[in-house]
Scaffold this motif. Structure first.
Motif, PDB file in Angstrom:
ATOM      1  N   MET A 202       0.816  -1.217   0.000  1.00 16.49           N
ATOM      2  CA  MET A 202       0.000   0.000   0.000  1.00 16.49           C
ATOM      3  C   MET A 202       0.851   1.270   0.000  1.00 16.49           C
ATOM      4  SD  MET A 202      -2.729   1.336   2.856  1.00 16.49           S
ATOM      5  CE  MET A 202      -1.506   2.127   3.923  1.00 16.49           C
ATOM      6  N   TYR A 203       1.843   1.333   0.866  1.00 10.81           N
ATOM      7  CA  TYR A 203       2.650   2.549   0.953  1.00 10.81           C
ATOM      8  C   TYR A 203       3.490   2.750  -0.297  1.00 10.81           C
ATOM      9  CZ  TYR A 203       1.226   3.436   5.743  1.00 10.81           C
ATOM     10  OH  TYR A 203       0.482   3.731   6.869  1.00 10.81           O
ATOM     11  N   ALA A 204       3.915   1.655  -0.922  1.00 14.05           N
ATOM     12  CA  ALA A 204       4.641   1.766  -2.188  1.00 14.05           C
ATOM     13  C   ALA A 204       3.728   2.318  -3.276  1.00 14.05           C
ATOM     14  CB  ALA A 204       5.195   0.409  -2.598  1.00 14.05           C
ATOM     15  N   ARG A 205       2.463   1.889  -3.263  1.00 11.07           N
ATOM     16  CA  ARG A 205       1.499   2.401  -4.245  1.00 11.07           C
ATOM     17  C   ARG A 205       1.300   3.908  -4.058  1.00 11.07           C
ATOM     18  NH1 ARG A 205       2.747  -1.689  -5.949  1.00 11.07           N
ATOM     19  NH2 ARG A 205       1.600  -3.675  -5.994  1.00 11.07           N
ATOM     20  N   ILE A 206       1.234   4.326  -2.800  1.00 10.33           N
ATOM     21  CA  ILE A 206       1.053   5.755  -2.537  1.00 10.33           C
ATOM     22  C   ILE A 206       2.269   6.536  -3.022  1.00 10.33           C
ATOM     23  CG2 ILE A 206       0.812   7.500  -0.724  1.00 10.33           C
ATOM     24  CD1 ILE A 206      -0.758   5.395   0.895  1.00 10.33           C
ATOM     25  N   ARG A 207       3.457   6.002  -2.796  1.00  5.03           N
ATOM     26  CA  ARG A 207       4.671   6.695  -3.252  1.00  5.03           C
ATOM     27  C   ARG A 207       4.726   6.786  -4.774  1.00  5.03           C
ATOM     28  NH1 ARG A 207       6.799   4.539   1.597  1.00  5.03           N
ATOM     29  NH2 ARG A 207       7.174   2.486   0.669  1.00  5.03           N
ATOM     30  N   GLU A 208       4.162   5.788  -5.452  1.00  4.16           N
ATOM     31  CA  GLU A 208       4.092   5.865  -6.914  1.00  4.16           C
ATOM     32  C   GLU A 208       3.210   7.029  -7.354  1.00  4.16           C
ATOM     33  OE1 GLU A 208       2.641   2.097  -8.180  1.00  4.16           O
ATOM     34  OE2 GLU A 208       4.479   1.008  -7.674  1.00  4.16           O
ATOM     35  N   LEU A 209       2.139   7.277  -6.603  1.00  4.54           N
ATOM     36  CA  LEU A 209       1.222   8.378  -6.929  1.00  4.54           C
ATOM     37  C   LEU A 209       1.792   9.737  -6.539  1.00  4.54           C
ATOM     38  CD1 LEU A 209      -2.103   6.713  -5.704  1.00  4.54           C
ATOM     39  CD2 LEU A 209      -1.469   7.188  -8.086  1.00  4.54           C
ATOM     40  N   ALA A 210       2.674   9.737  -5.536  1.00  2.81           N
ATOM     41  CA  ALA A 210       3.261  10.996  -5.059  1.00  2.81           C
ATOM     42  C   ALA A 210       4.760  10.783  -4.835  1.00  2.81           C
ATOM     43  CB  ALA A 210       2.577  11.446  -3.772  1.00  2.81           C
ATOM     44  N   PRO A 211       5.527  10.656  -5.900  1.00  2.00           N
ATOM     45  CA  PRO A 211       6.947  10.305  -5.770  1.00  2.00           C
ATOM     46  C   PRO A 211       7.777  11.338  -5.017  1.00  2.00           C
ATOM     47  CG  PRO A 211       6.399  10.905  -8.038  1.00  2.00           C
ATOM     48  CD  PRO A 211       5.115  10.770  -7.311  1.00  2.00           C
ATOM     49  N   ASP A 212       7.331  12.580  -4.975  1.00  2.00           N
ATOM     50  CA  ASP A 212       8.073  13.619  -4.253  1.00  2.00           C
ATOM     51  C   ASP A 212       7.622  13.757  -2.804  1.00  2.00           C
ATOM     52  OD1 ASP A 212       9.542  14.271  -6.546  1.00  2.00           O
ATOM     53  OD2 ASP A 212       7.973  15.641  -7.242  1.00  2.00           O
ATOM     54  N   GLY A 213       6.736  12.867  -2.365  1.00  2.00           N
ATOM     55  CA  GLY A 213       6.214  12.948  -1.008  1.00  2.00           C
ATOM     56  C   GLY A 213       4.926  13.748  -0.944  1.00  2.00           C
ATOM     57  N   VAL A 214       4.279  13.707   0.197  1.00  4.56           N
ATOM     58  CA  VAL A 214       3.003  14.408   0.376  1.00  4.56           C
ATOM     59  C   VAL A 214       3.143  15.457   1.484  1.00  4.56           C
ATOM     60  CG1 VAL A 214       1.682  12.425  -0.416  1.00  4.56           C
ATOM     61  CG2 VAL A 214       2.100  12.720   2.039  1.00  4.56           C
ATOM     62  N   ASP A 215       2.175  16.339   1.532  1.00  8.94           N
ATOM     63  CA  ASP A 215       2.243  17.455   2.476  1.00  8.94           C
ATOM     64  C   ASP A 215       1.627  17.122   3.829  1.00  8.94           C
ATOM     65  OD1 ASP A 215       3.302  19.742   0.700  1.00  8.94           O
ATOM     66  OD2 ASP A 215       1.716  18.813  -0.499  1.00  8.94           O
ATOM     67  N   ALA A 216       0.766  16.118   3.876  1.00  6.07           N
ATOM     68  CA  ALA A 216       0.187  15.704   5.159  1.00  6.07           C
ATOM     69  C   ALA A 216      -0.355  14.294   5.034  1.00  6.07           C
ATOM     70  CB  ALA A 216      -0.927  16.658   5.603  1.00  6.07           C
ATOM     71  N   VAL A 217      -0.263  13.560   6.129  1.00  6.46           N
ATOM     72  CA  VAL A 217      -0.885  12.245   6.238  1.00  6.46           C
ATOM     73  C   VAL A 217      -1.765  12.261   7.482  1.00  6.46           C
ATOM     74  CG1 VAL A 217      -0.546   9.764   6.514  1.00  6.46           C
ATOM     75  CG2 VAL A 217       1.095  11.095   5.162  1.00  6.46           C
TER      76      VAL A 217
END
Length: 348
Positions: A202-217
């Motif tokens: 799951m977390y790898a999938r999220i990183r694929e969608l946001a390769p530069d990281g996200v602003d909040a979780v």
């Protein structure tokens, strides 16, 4: 104006650590409202995760058994204490109670009442009381996410999660939301990109969608996965933890998972990487200044209810049950098969 008429309340009681079928019903005469109180006739309450924890004796601030559950409600004032404006009778309000709302009638301090617009029906308003205030405050008061940023919402199909997704999209924020595959269509309809929380990657999938990281979780799960949530953040990002769902079935001290989480978040905040971690607690500040807490909560709920009234926030009502069917309501809420909140209404 005071009221001397006797009001008989039907209440759902949690007698101890029991299965939902162990809930009992009782009727009792309420005392007359105190000088600063009102009697509120319940029009809608609901089942939230806190009650699921309480049933197991796992809530952080666990009330002693037996007690009447019910974290929040919408109701109509039917009687007032002698120092309360009698004009409140017949008006609809919301209240956050923590316990006591699974009842046909209950006594409430008048200072705790929060107005509900006439154009918002009770079940819709109930769905966004605690869920809406929690989502609003985490997004706008804690993380302070701006338009054009990207966030991750764990449990995007849940009561808080579905509200948070909608508030973020309304604010021009891109959302990645986790949910089981059965709820992906719902998550997409809310405006988020869904990721299957059952996927080991799951977390790898999220990183694929946001390769530069996200602003909040926004993480209500806790447990080992909180480390992965932290790693998703780009520099300047914010982790908002607001629960420990991962430990709900664990035996032992109910406060220990939260205390361990606090320690981890504090350790991360000491790192010089520009990221921050927060634990959100709806009740923070109430003991220090009740009036300030109530004013802030009322203001934020008003913002949420205005969006509901305008059709820009759609409360996700999973199902409605009569008060007499609370056992079935709890069973459904705990089944992890529904999107949104299970609502309890008066007898039909």
């Amino acid at each position: 104006m005071s009221s001397t008429a006797t009001v008989t309340a039907t209440e759902i009681v949690l007698p101890g650590k029991v299965e939902p079928e162990g809930l009992t019903s009782r009727s009792r005469d309420l005392s007359a409202p105190g000088k600063d109180q009102v009697v509120l006739r319940m029009e809608a309450t609901g089942v939230c995760f806190a009650e699921q924890q309480m049933r197991r004796g796992k809530y952080y601030d666990q009330p002693p058994f037996p007690f009447v559950p019910g974290y929040d409600l919408v109701g109509t004032v039917v009687a007032t204490g002698e120092q309360v404006d009698a004009a409140l009778v017949g008006r609809r309000f919301a209240a956050i109670t923590k316990i006591g709302a699974w009842a046909s009638h209950l006594l409430i301090d008048a200072a705790d009442l929060m107005p509900v617009p006439d154009e918002v029906e009770p079940a819709a308003a109930e769905t966004v009381i605690v869920n809406g205030v929690t989502a609003w405050q985490m997004l706008h008061r804690v993380a302070k996410v701006r338009a054009g940023r990207t966030i991750v919402v764990l449990g995007a199909n849940g009561g808080v999660g579905s509200t948070l997704v909608q508030l973020a999209r309304h604010a021009g924020i891109t959302v990645i939301g986790t949910a089981s595959s059965r709820h992906h269509a719902t998550v997409r309809a809310l405006g988020a990109t869904p990721v299957d929380y059952r996927d080991p990657q799951m977390y790898a999938r999220i990183r694929e969608l946001a390769p530069d990281g996200v602003d909040a979780v926004f993480d209500h799960v806790g447990g080992p996965g909180i480390e992965d949530s932290w790693q998703l953040l780009r520099r300047g990002g914010t982790l908002v933890s607001y629960g420990t769902a991962a430990s709900k079935d664990e035996e032992g001290n109910s406060q220990l998972p939260v205390l361990k989480l606090f320690a981890r978040l504090n350790a991360w905040n000491a790192l010089p990487n520009g990221k921050s971690a927060h634990f959100y607690n709806l009740w923070a500040g109430k003991r220090r200044c009740r009036a300030s807490w109530q004013r802030r909560t009322t203001e934020d709920l008003a913002q949420v209810l205005r969006l509901v009234a305008d059709g820009r926030l759609v409360p996700q009502i999973a199902a409605r049950f009569a008060l007499a069917d609370t056992v079935a309501a709890v069973r459904l809420a705990e089944s992890r098969t529904v999107a949104g909140k299970v609502v309890i209404v008066p007898e039909r």
